[in-house]
Enzyme design. Structure first.
Site, PDB file in Angstrom:
ATOM      1  CB  CYS A  97      33.570  52.536  40.050  1.00  0.00           C
ATOM      2  SG  CYS A  97      32.838  51.144  40.889  1.00  0.00           S
ATOM      3  CG  ASN A 101      34.422  49.626  44.878  1.00  0.00           C
ATOM      4  OD1 ASN A 101      34.007  50.766  44.740  1.00  0.00           O
ATOM      5  ND2 ASN A 101      34.597  48.791  43.869  1.00  0.00           N
ATOM      6  CG  HIS A 132      37.342  53.283  41.832  1.00  0.00           C
ATOM      7  ND1 HIS A 132      36.493  53.667  42.838  1.00  0.00           N
ATOM      8  CD2 HIS A 132      36.943  52.050  41.428  1.00  0.00           C
ATOM      9  CE1 HIS A 132      35.614  52.699  43.044  1.00  0.00           C
ATOM     10  NE2 HIS A 132      35.863  51.708  42.209  1.00  0.00           N
TER      11      HIS A 132
HETATM   12  N1  ACO Z   1      37.763  34.860  51.326  1.00  0.00           N
HETATM   13  C1  ACO Z   1      38.464  33.742  51.105  1.00  0.00           C
HETATM   14  N2  ACO Z   1      38.601  33.190  49.895  1.00  0.00           N
HETATM   15  C2  ACO Z   1      37.999  33.805  48.864  1.00  0.00           C
HETATM   16  C3  ACO Z   1      37.248  34.978  49.018  1.00  0.00           C
HETATM   17  C4  ACO Z   1      37.141  35.512  50.318  1.00  0.00           C
HETATM   18  N3  ACO Z   1      36.455  36.638  50.596  1.00  0.00           N
HETATM   19  N4  ACO Z   1      36.787  35.360  47.814  1.00  0.00           N
HETATM   20  C5  ACO Z   1      37.224  34.458  46.932  1.00  0.00           C
HETATM   21  N5  ACO Z   1      37.955  33.519  47.557  1.00  0.00           N
HETATM   22  C6  ACO Z   1      38.626  32.381  46.990  1.00  0.00           C
HETATM   23  C7  ACO Z   1      38.013  31.923  45.690  1.00  0.00           C
HETATM   24  O1  ACO Z   1      36.895  31.086  45.949  1.00  0.00           O
HETATM   25  C8  ACO Z   1      39.151  31.191  45.052  1.00  0.00           C
HETATM   26  O2  ACO Z   1      39.227  29.909  45.632  1.00  0.00           O
HETATM   27  P1  ACO Z   1      39.532  28.642  44.701  1.00  0.00           P
HETATM   28  O3  ACO Z   1      40.887  28.914  44.104  1.00  0.00           O
HETATM   29  O4  ACO Z   1      39.489  27.534  45.675  1.00  0.00           O
HETATM   30  O5  ACO Z   1      38.439  28.634  43.684  1.00  0.00           O
HETATM   31  C9  ACO Z   1      40.380  31.969  45.514  1.00  0.00           C
HETATM   32  O6  ACO Z   1      39.960  32.735  46.650  1.00  0.00           O
HETATM   33  C10 ACO Z   1      40.934  32.899  44.468  1.00  0.00           C
HETATM   34  O7  ACO Z   1      39.870  33.642  43.905  1.00  0.00           O
HETATM   35  P2  ACO Z   1      40.127  34.749  42.834  1.00  0.00           P
HETATM   36  O8  ACO Z   1      38.821  35.385  42.448  1.00  0.00           O
HETATM   37  O9  ACO Z   1      41.011  34.240  41.746  1.00  0.00           O
HETATM   38  O10 ACO Z   1      40.968  35.785  43.723  1.00  0.00           O
HETATM   39  P3  ACO Z   1      41.734  37.048  43.270  1.00  0.00           P
HETATM   40  O11 ACO Z   1      43.127  36.974  43.695  1.00  0.00           O
HETATM   41  O12 ACO Z   1      41.458  37.407  41.839  1.00  0.00           O
HETATM   42  O13 ACO Z   1      41.047  38.165  44.157  1.00  0.00           O
HETATM   43  C11 ACO Z   1      39.363  39.841  43.998  1.00  0.00           C
HETATM   44  C12 ACO Z   1      39.642  38.352  44.074  1.00  0.00           C
HETATM   45  C13 ACO Z   1      39.845  40.515  45.259  1.00  0.00           C
HETATM   46  C14 ACO Z   1      37.856  40.056  43.865  1.00  0.00           C
HETATM   47  C15 ACO Z   1      40.098  40.451  42.778  1.00  0.00           C
HETATM   48  O14 ACO Z   1      39.849  39.672  41.638  1.00  0.00           O
HETATM   49  C16 ACO Z   1      39.670  41.856  42.489  1.00  0.00           C
HETATM   50  O15 ACO Z   1      39.915  42.750  43.258  1.00  0.00           O
HETATM   51  N6  ACO Z   1      39.060  42.101  41.342  1.00  0.00           N
HETATM   52  C17 ACO Z   1      38.602  43.429  40.986  1.00  0.00           C
HETATM   53  C18 ACO Z   1      37.384  43.752  41.778  1.00  0.00           C
HETATM   54  C19 ACO Z   1      36.988  45.170  41.587  1.00  0.00           C
HETATM   55  O16 ACO Z   1      37.785  46.060  41.692  1.00  0.00           O
HETATM   56  N7  ACO Z   1      35.745  45.410  41.275  1.00  0.00           N
HETATM   57  C20 ACO Z   1      35.299  46.748  41.139  1.00  0.00           C
HETATM   58  C21 ACO Z   1      34.065  46.794  40.490  1.00  0.00           C
HETATM   59  S1  ACO Z   1      33.003  47.870  41.263  1.00  0.00           S
HETATM   60  C22 ACO Z   1      31.895  48.545  40.201  1.00  0.00           C
HETATM   61  O17 ACO Z   1      32.193  48.924  39.096  1.00  0.00           O
HETATM   62  C23 ACO Z   1      30.485  48.672  40.662  1.00  0.00           C
END
Ligand code: ACO
Length: 328
Positions: free
Chosen positions: A112, A285, A256
């Site tokens: 990214c 994204n 980003h």
């Molecule tokens: N819908 C519902 N529940 C979900 C979903 C979904 N789509 N996805 C995950 N959950 C659940 C999980 O299973 C978890 O449940 P549990 O507690 O029962 O195990 C709960 O939600 C919390 O999961 P977390 O992963 O802790 O959620 P978080 O608040 O961290 O949000 C997210 C997840 C949105 C992915 C966040 O961590 C994030 O944005 N991270 C950065 C991602 C990013 O920017 N990546 C870019 C990389 S791109 C590149 O370089 C190619």
């Protein structure tokens, strides 16, 4: 020297996948996706639509915006993690499709952060004794080709798009370069938190790697979130310090567009929430296309004035990060 962004262009596929559509595919909800990410919909390329197809459409728009033809280009760089093939490079396919003659070209991969890395590379090629005059820089991604549509923790996040820029050196020292200051960084110690484990030389494709879904993107979400906020904040501060500017000098901040909460956290730390440009709600994204789409939207909506300073920042797999201060 007079190295400017002469033209911008973007392309997003027609098909839109909104959160209600995703609710029918995996156990998720519009409320969860919007609260955790800010994303409402994303564009999805057609099955037969490749990264080079999208890059070509964005490139043609940028060339038209710049008022030049493809045969006037001296170099093409495509930033992508989703090339059409391992080789030839996607840039060569774009060169052919836009009719750019035999100018040199290559792909650059910094996930990214790729577009900002590519801007830095292009500026180096233009301002060094190599003195390339017109460089086409493209960020193009078919991220959905890496998405496991049964993995709710990643499939809600990504979309497909391309953005393109014609950089030109007009040779006029009065013009002022588009590149004001940049900060690039990477830490390979974090390479495992965001990766596509299969398909490369580490795990060449086999029936087993496909059965094990190793060709899909895997992500440690919370760790990525933490590192994204830290690296983008530090990179923005470094660029402001290098350039001798403060946040008050900035017209726009373009982070980003990975996640609204990451963007808000960085904006709050560097003190510019009101200057942030946002479109993550509409595209999700789009990796190395994301900052480019924002810049093209701002340009085409008449929201950029000559001389405006734009603070950009990104992070991605690697981990890589980048920040760049752009003069419009
Ligand atoms: N819908 C519902 N529940 C979900 C979903 C979904 N789509 N996805 C995950 N959950 C659940 C999980 O299973 C978890 O449940 P549990 O507690 O029962 O195990 C709960 O939600 C919390 O999961 P977390 O992963 O802790 O959620 P978080 O608040 O961290 O949000 C997210 C997840 C949105 C992915 C966040 O961590 C994030 O944005 N991270 C950065 C991602 C990013 O920017 N990546 C870019 C990389 S791109 C590149 O370089 C190619």
């Amino acid at each position: 020297m007079g190295i400017r962004i002469k033209g911008t262009g973007r392309y997003v596929p027609e098909k839109i996948l909104n959160n209600a559509d995703l609710e029918k595919m995996v156990d998720t909800s519009d409320e969860w996706i919007v609260t955790r990410t800010g994303i409402k919909e994303r564009h999805i390329a057609a099955d037969n639509e490749t990264t080079s197809d999208m890059a070509t459409k964005a490139a043609l728009a940028a060339l038209e915006n710049a008022g030049i033809t493809a045969d006037q280009l001296d170099f093409i760089i495509v930033s992508t993690v989703t090339p059409d093939h391992a080789f030839p490079c996607t840039a060569a396919l774009v060169q052919k499709k836009i009719g750019a003659g035999q100018c040199p070209c290559f792909d650059q991969e910094a996930a990214c952060s790729g577009l900002l890395y590519a801007f830095n590379t292009a500026y180096a090629l233009m301002s060094s004794p190599l003195a390339y005059k017109r460089v086409l820089v493209i960020g193009a991604e078919k991220m959905t080709s890496l998405v496991d549509w049964s993995d709710r923790s990643t499939c809600v996040l990504f979309g497909d798009a391309a953005a393109a820029f014609v950089l030109e050196n007009d040779g006029d020292p009065e013009t002022g370069d588009f590149y004001v200051a940049g900060e690039l960084g990477a830490d390979g110690n974090w390479s495992d938190i965001l990766q596509v484990p299969g398909g490369g030389s580490a795990n060449p494709p086999t029936h087993q790697t496909v059965d094990d879904k190793l060709h899909f993107l895997k992500m440690g979400g919370p760790k990525t979130f933490h590192m994204a906020v830290l690296s983008m904040t530090n990179a923005c501060r470094a660029v402001l310090e290098k350039s001798g500017k403060t946040i008050d000098d900035i017209a726009w901040a373009i982070p980003h567009q990975a996640n609204r909460r990451i963007i808000d956290a960085v904006a709050e730390r560097i003190g510019c929430p009101e200057k942030v440009y946002l479109n993550v709600d509409r595209y999700g994204n789009t990796s190395s296309a994301s900052i480019g789409i924002c810049l093209d939207e701002l340009n085409r909506s008449g929201n950029l004035k000559r001389g405006d300073l734009i603070l950009t920042a990104s992070f991605g797999a690697g981990l890589t990060w980048a920040s760049m201060l752009i003069r419009w």
